[in-house]
Design a protein around this motif. Structure first.
Motif, mmCIF file in Angstrom:
data_model
loop_
_atom_site.group_PDB
_atom_site.id
_atom_site.type_symbol
_atom_site.label_atom_id
_atom_site.label_comp_id
_atom_site.label_asym_id
_atom_site.label_seq_id
_atom_site.Cartn_x
_atom_site.Cartn_y
_atom_site.Cartn_z
ATOM 1 N N ASP A 161 11.229 -40.424 28.289
ATOM 2 C CA ASP A 161 12.201 -39.452 28.785
ATOM 3 C C ASP A 161 12.006 -39.321 30.298
ATOM 4 O O ASP A 161 11.014 -38.750 30.757
ATOM 5 C CB ASP A 161 11.974 -38.107 28.102
ATOM 6 C CG ASP A 161 12.961 -37.031 28.548
ATOM 7 O OD1 ASP A 161 13.764 -37.301 29.462
ATOM 8 O OD2 ASP A 161 12.913 -35.922 27.992
ATOM 9 N N TYR A 168 13.850 -36.763 21.636
ATOM 10 C CA TYR A 168 12.406 -36.665 21.438
ATOM 11 C C TYR A 168 12.092 -35.790 20.225
ATOM 12 O O TYR A 168 11.261 -36.133 19.380
ATOM 13 C CB TYR A 168 11.753 -36.101 22.693
ATOM 14 C CG TYR A 168 10.259 -35.923 22.591
ATOM 15 C CD1 TYR A 168 9.410 -37.005 22.768
ATOM 16 C CD2 TYR A 168 9.693 -34.672 22.320
ATOM 17 C CE1 TYR A 168 8.031 -36.853 22.667
ATOM 18 C CE2 TYR A 168 8.326 -34.512 22.219
ATOM 19 C CZ TYR A 168 7.504 -35.602 22.395
ATOM 20 O OH TYR A 168 6.146 -35.452 22.300
ATOM 21 N N ARG A 214 5.847 -39.658 18.121
ATOM 22 C CA ARG A 214 6.083 -38.970 19.390
ATOM 23 C C ARG A 214 4.795 -38.928 20.195
ATOM 24 O O ARG A 214 3.729 -38.638 19.641
ATOM 25 C CB ARG A 214 6.577 -37.545 19.150
ATOM 26 C CG ARG A 214 8.054 -37.456 18.821
ATOM 27 C CD ARG A 214 8.483 -36.012 18.725
ATOM 28 N NE ARG A 214 8.105 -35.402 17.448
ATOM 29 C CZ ARG A 214 8.267 -34.121 17.172
ATOM 30 N NH1 ARG A 214 8.760 -33.296 18.079
ATOM 31 N NH2 ARG A 214 7.918 -33.645 15.999
#
Length: 463
Positions: free
Chosen positions: A231, A298, A200
């Protein structure tokens, strides 16, 4: 998108690009051999003719409104395979999926594959497709050894790398001739699995820093594949947050002792989810739902994981995980935006990402990848730099003007939009984006003075 069979106006059927935004009517013919392809070109359709594969071009590059469209999927044989040389000769209408199914059990994989397996070999040449391994592998044309091309005069020519005909055809969107066969150099692999590292990344600045330098692998080599899924609805300090995926082909020795793949290391394991309903109502893909989905996606990604073994298709072909995924945006379709900017123009790229995030368009994740050296194709999309792609629902208020403004950003940075994904860029912008366009037009005029080969894109952009 598969051609629908409902007949309109006697011999015309509706046809559209994968984005489903500009449907037209055309006479679709499905030749079974090169003689039938040549015969179709001799019919003299006033609106011209165009070859088409599996319809995965997003925009209008594989459409020919009111004219003839040749469905090339009837020419789908593997003609020769040389394991010692690592070469395959195939007809243009064979899908990459079928090639993988035939070649993987023999220890070979395609050197370049886009995000879907359902592209024909001829279509891969016409769009000069690229994959997440572009910095190391380049685009599809780099691995093409020869093409048999039926030109509009009815002659079958062999186009070889380094010649103007080859350079105009790879990325030429089917406008220099009809590809009949492709000779392709293959990649040797020991398994059908990838070793995948996932992490991430909290925001855009961190993402760009991570991508600026490719980390060495456990064998000292950089990752073969690298992709960031951003995103597009995250804002503020989280703008540009992403899941970064890096992967390498897994050697047999890397398989754990009791791993089931040790018994069949080269078995093809495509990952597919059940098909969706004909379309998902627009409300289900609204900003709130997508924002929640983005946060969950996420959050579900590992903070950092290394060496996870996954099937090739699960990583490299995300567009195939959901059949008919082009219906997710509803019956109005979607507008794809694919742009590339050179290295040194990172601020422009970041500004584009922030502009998209600020508008909070309801959209699935944007995709950011790096490009290596440009290929030989005069109209090929990749250039040394960064590529960003996002799909936006058609009909969003102010969308055309917003995308025109992004085009200006891209132009100012010396970048370009991807023609195979386009149905809206202004004609005046294309010459600046593609410096070899004049050469392409000149060669095309010499090959096809009667404009036998035409498409909706060629008319729109005056090719």
């Amino acid at each position: 998108m598969a051609v629908e069979t409902r007949v309109l106006d006697d011999d015309c059927v509706p046809i559209s690009g994968w984005a489903r935004t500009s449907p037209t009517l055309a006479r679709v013919r499905r030749p079974r051999g090169s003689a039938e392809v040549a015969a179709a070109l001799r019919t003299g359709d006033p609106r011209g003719a165009l070859a088409r594969g599996l319809g995965r071009a997003y925009g209008d590059a594989a459409q020919n409104a009111g004219g003839t469209v040749l469905d090339m999927t009837g020419l789908a044989r593997i003609l020769a395979f040389d394991a010692a040389a690592g070469l395959v000769v195939c007809e243009a209408g064979i899908s990459l999926h079928r090639l993988m199914t035939a070649l993987l059990p023999r220890g070979f994989f395609l050197p370049v594959t886009p995000a879907t397996r359902y592209v024909t070999a001829g279509g891969a040449v016409a769009a000069d497709v690229h994959g997440a391994n572009h910095p190391g592998a380049g685009s599809f044309a780099r691995h093409v050894v020869a093409l048999d091309l039926l030109t509009p005069d009815g002659e079958v020519r062999t186009a070889l790398p380094g010649t103007p005909l080859f350079d105009a055809t790879t990325g030429g969107l089917g406008l220099t001739g009809i590809v009949l066969t492709v000779t392709l150099r293959l990649l040797r692999v020991e398994t059908s699995l990838l070793s995948v590292d996932t992490e991430r990344v909290r925001h855009l600045d961190e993402l760009m820093a991570r991508l600026a330098v490719a980390p060495p692998g456990r064998e000292g080599a950089p990752p073969a594949y690298e992709i960031a899924r951003i995103d597009p609805l995250a804002r503020g300090a989280a703008t540009g947050r992403a899941v970064l995926i890096r992967a390498r082909h897994a050697p047999y020795a890397a398989l754990p002792r009791r791993h089931p793949a040790r018994r069949a290391p080269l078995a093809f394991r495509p990952v597919t989810l059940p098909a969706p309903s004909p379309y998902v109502p627009g409300g289900l893909l609204g900003r709130t739902a997508l924002g929640l989905a983005g946060a969950l996606r996420y959050g579900a990604a590992p903070r950092r994981s290394t060496g996870r073994l996954r099937p090739l298709s699960a990583v490299l072909h995300p567009l195939d995980a959901l059949p008919h995924g082009n219906r997710l945006y509803g019956p109005g379709g979607f507008v794809p935006y694919r742009c590339a900017v050179p290295y040194g123009q990172e601020e422009t790229l970041c500004r584009i990402v922030r502009r998209i995030a600020a508008r909070r368009f309801p959209a699935l994740p944007a995709v950011l990848t790096r490009f290596g050296d440009a290929g030989p194709g005069w109209l090929s999309y990749p250039l040394p730099g960064w590529s960003l792609g996002i799909d936006l629902p058609a009909g969003l208020p102010g969308l055309p003007a917003f995308l025109d403004a992004l085009d200006e950003e891209v132009l100012g940075a010396g970048g370009r939009v991807q023609l195979a994904a386009d149905s809206r860029v202004r004609p005046g912008a294309v010459a600046a984006m593609y410096p070899r366009l004049a050469d392409f037009r000149a060669l095309r005029a010499a090959l096809d003075p009667g404009a036998v080969l035409r498409s909706d894109l060629s008319r729109r952009l005056a090719f």
